[in-house]
Every structure is written in structure tokens, then in C-alpha cells.
Design a protein around this motif. Sequence first.
Motif, PDB file in Angstrom:
ATOM      1  N   MET A  25      94.743 -38.629  21.678  1.00 56.31           N
ATOM      2  CA  MET A  25      95.431 -39.508  20.730  1.00 56.31           C
ATOM      3  C   MET A  25      94.433 -40.272  19.863  1.00 56.31           C
ATOM      4  SD  MET A  25      96.710 -42.542  23.355  1.00 56.31           S
ATOM      5  CE  MET A  25      97.744 -41.411  24.257  1.00 56.31           C
ATOM      6  N   ALA A  26      94.894 -40.735  18.708  1.00 55.15           N
ATOM      7  CA  ALA A  26      94.059 -41.501  17.786  1.00 55.15           C
ATOM      8  C   ALA A  26      93.558 -42.760  18.487  1.00 55.15           C
ATOM      9  CB  ALA A  26      94.852 -41.872  16.543  1.00 55.15           C
ATOM     10  N   GLY A  27      92.274 -43.075  18.282  1.00 56.42           N
ATOM     11  CA  GLY A  27      91.674 -44.273  18.862  1.00 56.42           C
ATOM     12  C   GLY A  27      91.036 -44.043  20.215  1.00 56.42           C
ATOM     13  N   SER A  28      91.305 -42.899  20.849  1.00 56.34           N
ATOM     14  CA  SER A  28      90.728 -42.591  22.152  1.00 56.34           C
ATOM     15  C   SER A  28      89.272 -42.160  21.993  1.00 56.34           C
ATOM     16  CB  SER A  28      91.523 -41.478  22.826  1.00 56.34           C
ATOM     17  OG  SER A  28      90.930 -41.055  24.029  1.00 56.34           O
ATOM     18  N   PRO A  29      88.382 -42.563  22.892  1.00 54.50           N
ATOM     19  CA  PRO A  29      88.623 -43.328  24.116  1.00 54.50           C
ATOM     20  C   PRO A  29      88.722 -44.829  23.840  1.00 54.50           C
ATOM     21  CG  PRO A  29      86.305 -42.799  23.967  1.00 54.50           C
ATOM     22  CD  PRO A  29      86.964 -42.126  22.789  1.00 54.50           C
ATOM     23  N   PHE A  30      89.305 -45.536  24.804  1.00 54.64           N
ATOM     24  CA  PHE A  30      89.517 -46.979  24.715  1.00 54.64           C
ATOM     25  C   PHE A  30      88.574 -47.679  25.691  1.00 54.64           C
ATOM     26  CE2 PHE A  30      93.448 -44.667  23.920  1.00 54.64           C
ATOM     27  CZ  PHE A  30      93.741 -45.081  22.629  1.00 54.64           C
ATOM     28  N   ALA A  31      87.917 -48.723  25.219  1.00 58.91           N
ATOM     29  CA  ALA A  31      86.907 -49.407  26.032  1.00 58.91           C
ATOM     30  C   ALA A  31      87.540 -50.067  27.256  1.00 58.91           C
ATOM     31  CB  ALA A  31      86.185 -50.456  25.192  1.00 58.91           C
ATOM     32  N   SER A  32      86.801 -50.028  28.366  1.00 59.63           N
ATOM     33  CA  SER A  32      87.239 -50.677  29.603  1.00 59.63           C
ATOM     34  C   SER A  32      86.135 -51.616  30.066  1.00 59.63           C
ATOM     35  CB  SER A  32      87.522 -49.626  30.676  1.00 59.63           C
ATOM     36  OG  SER A  32      86.322 -48.991  31.084  1.00 59.63           O
ATOM     37  N   GLY A  33      86.248 -52.074  31.321  1.00 56.93           N
ATOM     38  CA  GLY A  33      85.143 -52.773  31.948  1.00 56.93           C
ATOM     39  C   GLY A  33      84.104 -51.772  32.415  1.00 56.93           C
ATOM     40  N   ILE A  34      83.218 -52.206  33.298  1.00 61.56           N
ATOM     41  CA  ILE A  34      82.114 -51.351  33.735  1.00 61.56           C
ATOM     42  C   ILE A  34      82.533 -50.527  34.953  1.00 61.56           C
ATOM     43  CG2 ILE A  34      79.723 -51.327  34.541  1.00 61.56           C
ATOM     44  CD1 ILE A  34      79.335 -54.014  33.150  1.00 61.56           C
ATOM     45  N   THR A  35      82.388 -49.219  34.819  1.00 57.89           N
ATOM     46  CA  THR A  35      82.693 -48.237  35.868  1.00 57.89           C
ATOM     47  C   THR A  35      84.169 -48.288  36.275  1.00 57.89           C
ATOM     48  OG1 THR A  35      80.455 -48.716  36.690  1.00 57.89           O
ATOM     49  CG2 THR A  35      81.796 -47.171  37.966  1.00 57.89           C
ATOM     50  N   PRO A  36      85.041 -47.888  35.376  1.00 60.51           N
ATOM     51  CA  PRO A  36      86.467 -47.853  35.714  1.00 60.51           C
ATOM     52  C   PRO A  36      86.779 -46.615  36.567  1.00 60.51           C
ATOM     53  CG  PRO A  36      86.159 -47.000  33.506  1.00 60.51           C
ATOM     54  CD  PRO A  36      84.796 -47.431  33.994  1.00 60.51           C
ATOM     55  N   TYR A  37      87.331 -46.825  37.738  1.00 60.57           N
ATOM     56  CA  TYR A  37      87.679 -45.692  38.590  1.00 60.57           C
ATOM     57  C   TYR A  37      89.156 -45.330  38.510  1.00 60.57           C
ATOM     58  CZ  TYR A  37      83.468 -44.320  41.069  1.00 60.57           C
ATOM     59  OH  TYR A  37      82.248 -43.788  41.388  1.00 60.57           O
ATOM     60  N   GLU A  38      90.001 -46.297  38.187  1.00 60.70           N
ATOM     61  CA  GLU A  38      91.429 -45.980  38.141  1.00 60.70           C
ATOM     62  C   GLU A  38      92.072 -46.600  36.917  1.00 60.70           C
ATOM     63  OE1 GLU A  38      95.090 -45.073  40.891  1.00 60.70           O
ATOM     64  OE2 GLU A  38      94.017 -46.846  41.565  1.00 60.70           O
ATOM     65  N   ILE A  39      92.987 -45.838  36.321  1.00 54.08           N
ATOM     66  CA  ILE A  39      93.879 -46.298  35.263  1.00 54.08           C
ATOM     67  C   ILE A  39      95.299 -46.195  35.812  1.00 54.08           C
ATOM     68  CG2 ILE A  39      93.755 -43.970  34.271  1.00 54.08           C
ATOM     69  CD1 ILE A  39      94.547 -47.080  32.199  1.00 54.08           C
ATOM     70  N   LYS A  40      96.105 -47.214  35.589  1.00 55.83           N
ATOM     71  CA  LYS A  40      97.483 -47.203  36.099  1.00 55.83           C
ATOM     72  C   LYS A  40      98.398 -47.796  35.026  1.00 55.83           C
ATOM     73  CE  LYS A  40      98.427 -46.217  39.809  1.00 55.83           C
ATOM     74  NZ  LYS A  40      98.686 -46.938  41.053  1.00 55.83           N
ATOM     75  N   VAL A  41      99.430 -47.021  34.664  1.00 57.75           N
ATOM     76  CA  VAL A  41     100.442 -47.495  33.717  1.00 57.75           C
ATOM     77  C   VAL A  41     101.574 -48.132  34.512  1.00 57.75           C
ATOM     78  CG1 VAL A  41     102.028 -46.861  31.865  1.00 57.75           C
ATOM     79  CG2 VAL A  41      99.846 -45.665  32.091  1.00 57.75           C
ATOM     80  N   ALA A  42     101.998 -49.330  34.097  1.00 61.41           N
ATOM     81  CA  ALA A  42     103.101 -50.013  34.778  1.00 61.41           C
ATOM     82  C   ALA A  42     104.390 -49.224  34.599  1.00 61.41           C
ATOM     83  CB  ALA A  42     103.263 -51.426  34.220  1.00 61.41           C
ATOM     84  N   ASP A  43     105.334 -49.425  35.536  1.00 60.48           N
ATOM     85  CA  ASP A  43     106.601 -48.689  35.486  1.00 60.48           C
ATOM     86  C   ASP A  43     107.384 -48.980  34.208  1.00 60.48           C
ATOM     87  OD1 ASP A  43     106.176 -47.410  37.832  1.00 60.48           O
ATOM     88  OD2 ASP A  43     107.462 -48.683  39.057  1.00 60.48           O
ATOM     89  N   SER A  44     107.147 -50.127  33.591  1.00 56.85           N
ATOM     90  CA  SER A  44     107.827 -50.443  32.337  1.00 56.85           C
ATOM     91  C   SER A  44     107.307 -49.601  31.183  1.00 56.85           C
ATOM     92  CB  SER A  44     107.629 -51.924  31.993  1.00 56.85           C
ATOM     93  OG  SER A  44     106.259 -52.190  31.692  1.00 56.85           O
ATOM     94  N   GLY A  45     106.095 -49.049  31.331  1.00 55.59           N
ATOM     95  CA  GLY A  45     105.454 -48.299  30.254  1.00 55.59           C
ATOM     96  C   GLY A  45     104.835 -49.177  29.191  1.00 55.59           C
ATOM     97  N   LYS A  46     104.943 -50.503  29.341  1.00 61.10           N
ATOM     98  CA  LYS A  46     104.450 -51.415  28.308  1.00 61.10           C
ATOM     99  C   LYS A  46     102.981 -51.788  28.497  1.00 61.10           C
ATOM    100  CE  LYS A  46     108.961 -53.627  27.628  1.00 61.10           C
ATOM    101  NZ  LYS A  46     109.703 -54.920  27.689  1.00 61.10           N
ATOM    102  N   PHE A  47     102.486 -51.699  29.731  1.00 58.28           N
ATOM    103  CA  PHE A  47     101.134 -52.162  30.026  1.00 58.28           C
ATOM    104  C   PHE A  47     100.396 -51.124  30.870  1.00 58.28           C
ATOM    105  CE2 PHE A  47     103.952 -55.893  29.874  1.00 58.28           C
ATOM    106  CZ  PHE A  47     103.444 -56.509  28.739  1.00 58.28           C
ATOM    107  N   ALA A  48      99.052 -51.160  30.750  1.00 58.67           N
ATOM    108  CA  ALA A  48      98.197 -50.315  31.560  1.00 58.67           C
ATOM    109  C   ALA A  48      97.040 -51.164  32.076  1.00 58.67           C
ATOM    110  CB  ALA A  48      97.675 -49.124  30.760  1.00 58.67           C
TER     111      ALA A  48
END
Length: 550
Positions: free
Chosen positions: A340-363
Motif C-alpha cells: 500500500m501507499a506509504g509503506s513501510p510505516f515507522a515503528s519503535g526499535i525492533t518491532p516483533y509483533e503487529i496487531k490490529v484491534a478488533d475494531s479495525g481502527k487501531f494497530a
Amino acid sequence: MLRRPKSLLVASALLLALPAAAHVRLESPASRYGDAMKVGPCGLSGGLRTNRVTTVRPGQVVTVVFDEIIDHPGYFRIAFDPAGDAALGPPIWNGAAFLNPASVEVLVDHIANPSGLTHGEVPVTLPDIECDGCTLQLIQVMTDKPPFDGADDFYYQCADLRLSRPAPLGGPPPAPPPPTTAQSTTSGASAEDAMKQVFLLGSAIPFLFSLACGSSKPSSLAYVANNNASSVSVFRIDPGTGMLALLDTVITAPGGATYCEFHPSGKFLFVSGEFSNVLSAYSIDARGMPALIAGSTVPTRLNPHNLSLDPAGRFLYVANTSDNSVSGFRVAPNGSLTEMAGSPFASGITPYEIKVADSGKFAYTANRDSDDVSIYSVDANTGALTTIAKQSVGCKAAPCGPRAIEFAPSGAFAFVPNRFSNDVTVFSVNTTSGALTPIQGSPFAAGTDPRSAGADPSGRYLYVPNTTSGDVSAFSIDAKTGALAQIAGSPYPAGAGPLSIEIDESGRFVYVPNSGSNDVSVFRIDGATGRLATVGKVSTGASPFSIALR
């Protein structure tokens, strides 16, 4: 596993109300929250729909499967709400009997059960309408606690449904069961008890049914990603014991099979490969075997690990551990991926897991080496992530090493295992803003090197594999505060190097891949206490990192 004999009961709009047993656990369709709870209409105060949505056809006959786990006299009721769950009020005592409010669409009422713990299977014809946010409700009505004012008379279970004219995304619906029988199992029943006469209310005609053995629920499958072998092993799950039986092992794209995740439809399996920095998509054939989709292996950034999809299955995200970023992809109807456009998205240092909330509004990402969690908003149209904030995990002695993030089924709490400080941070979650707030008493001690966590569907228990100590810590979760308390007998021995965890939707079985001993530990959950009992271990390929259930 030896199964006790089963007796069959007649299911109709009304059944004779015999003394019954229960608290109740809804096994199928998939329960919204797991084990039965006391708050109407679905078990949790202010509870929301989850991503455990069952898609069926309007007018289809489905079998509602439930298990009683604690004795109470009474009966069961199955009802339906086409628009949420607000109309699903409980029966009201009129001084002589329980009567249903006129607003409730009752599908089956006064479902009777023999004395003792009972397994019920009740065919139910769903309304012939289409709806995206409909709810099926199972209530256990207890008749042993007068004055029947509603304060302590009911246990509630709900299943989130979608009724759609096309066949469900996972394939055509299962063949409907015989339309007039419900099956129940009584603990301790003799063979003679299993052959009994049951009467329709108001009828003098007895019906005699023969002994029924086994389970009518279809077997499900488990998929284990073998990282060092670049393969996925496919197992059949025994519905009675939870044990795994190997069906086949499929070679994946080169470069590791690190973490795997299913599309919500069950039609596609996605696998990250940390050694070659790729993500691949696989279609699932009629036997349940994955096959690589042509052109679906796409590049990520360095060292991709955990995956997460939004509830609708439109967007897929992978945490790039050595790039401090998250790659995002759009999922096409055929399962293929486009960044998708804008990917990749910056995270903190050494991200091991990404989790999308059940609402789909937040990750959220768990960032091991910056000791924090990144919070993102999710663009509903494009899937793009926008950083809202970073929240420290606040362990007692840095470095903390947050390695994963798990949400309670209600979405009210988040659990972050910290591998360096050997504890679990618990946050309360603001489901409107996405904000995380550490709860009082957090963090809570775990074993050595905890790297993942799994909450059971009821939201009452949390299980945390500890990689270095080779065991699983078990906690009860305070429903009001989210605080954790070690369960008696915890921790429970696993294999060498347990890295991840998966709990089946019934809340009965726990699966833990052991990357150091090349096997999966299988546990059974005691629904009343949360304790784990070892079922067994099954061998896998080299270095199993993750497991997904279908």
C-alpha cells in the motif's frame, strides 16, 4: 479418547422442560466471548462484536452446539437479533412461569436437558433474511434461585453472524443436519440410559432413538510454520481430545516459514520468511492444503516476523524486526498482495509483533528494544498507518523487551509479555482513542523469557509461553481491572523454546510450538479453573515458530 454414550432428544419449537444442568459454553457457531457470563445480552457489560463472525445463508439450518459445565436446574433458549443484540432481552417471571418479551425473536425455547453435565446439539433454522450485524443468543435459564427477579437467573452466550445470499467465503455451507433431532450427552449415563423415550410437549407419542457415538462437529485443521525447513505442516485436530495428526507437509517459498496467519475467510494463508525478507500468500484447497498463489511472494523489509490482518481481511501488515518498520499490503479477492501507499510505516526499535484491534481502527506494535508500544490509527479506505503515540511498557527493571501484544476478547485490556524483565505489562485500552494506560499493579511476574501471550475466548484466562524456562504461565484475568493472578499449578511444562501460542475458538485447547524441540505441545483447558492438562506432543519440521488454526 473414550467417549460416553449419547442419548438423543427431540428438538422442536418447545421441548419438555426437564431438570437441567449448566453453566453453558457455546461451542458452535463460534462464541463471541467464550464461557458463559452473567451480564446480558451477551456476557460482558458494554461488550462489542468481535472478528469471530460466522457467515451462513439466510434460512440455513445450523446446529447450535453447547456444553454445560456446572449444574443448575432450568432450560435453554435460542434467540436471534437481525441488528446487533439490543433486542435480546431475557425471559421475565410473571409469578408462574418465564415469558419471553414480545420484542425477542425466539428460534427455539425450553430446550430440555437430562440431569448431569450435558452436551447439546440443536438444529436451528435461521431467518430467511440478509444481515451483516446479526446475533444468535443462547441463554441458560436457572430455576433454582427464586424470587426470579432477573438478578441471578441467567447465563448468556452469543455468536456474531452474517447472513448472506452468496455462499460463505470459506466455501458452501455444510449439509444441514436432520431437522428434528437434538443430541445431548449426559455424564455418567449408562448404555441403558442412552436409549430413552422423549416426548414432545403436549404429545403422548413416544419417540425412541438409538445410541449416538462420536461428534457431529467437523474436524478443524492446524498449520505449523517450520522456520528452518521453509515448510508448513498441516494437521487434523481431533475434536474430542484436541490432539494433532499429521496430514502433509508443504514446502513454502524459500527463506523460512516464520509466522503464519489466516485470512478471516479461511481461504488464504499468509507466511512471512525472515531469511529472504518476503511474504507469501497461499490458497487453501478442498483438502485444506496450502498452494502458493502465482506471483504472490512479495518483498518486505528486513527480518519480517508477526503478521496481522484487519477484521475485514482487506489489509495485511507484517513487523520488520531489523528495519524498525511495518510493511502494509492490500489483499486482493484472489489473495494476492500489493504494497500500500506509504509503506513501510515507522515503528519503535525492533518491532516483533503487529496487531490490529478488533475494531479495525487501531494497530499496535511491540517494540522490543525501545521498551514501548507504537499506537497507530488505520485509514479505513487505504489501510495506511498513522502514528498516534508510543506507550512505555514500564517494566520494573529495564531493559524490558516487549515481544508481543495480545488483547482481551472484549478489547478492554492489552497484555504485553516482556522477554528481558520476565513479566507481563497489562494496559487498559481506550477503544475510542486507541490509547493504552498501564493498570495498577502492572507488570505481573511470568517465567523466563516470555515472548507471546494468548487470551482464551471467554477473556478469563491468559497463557504466556516462556521460551528459556520451557513452560507456560497461566493467569486468571480480573474482569473489572485486567489484573493477573497466577493459576494453581502454573507454570506448566512445554517443550524446548516455546515461541508462540494459539487457543482454539471453543476455548478448550491450547497449542504451543516448541522451536527447540521441533514439536507442538497440546494442552486442554479446565473451563472452571483455567488450569492446563497436557494432552501430548506431536513432532513437526525444523524449528516451528508459529501455528494457525482453521
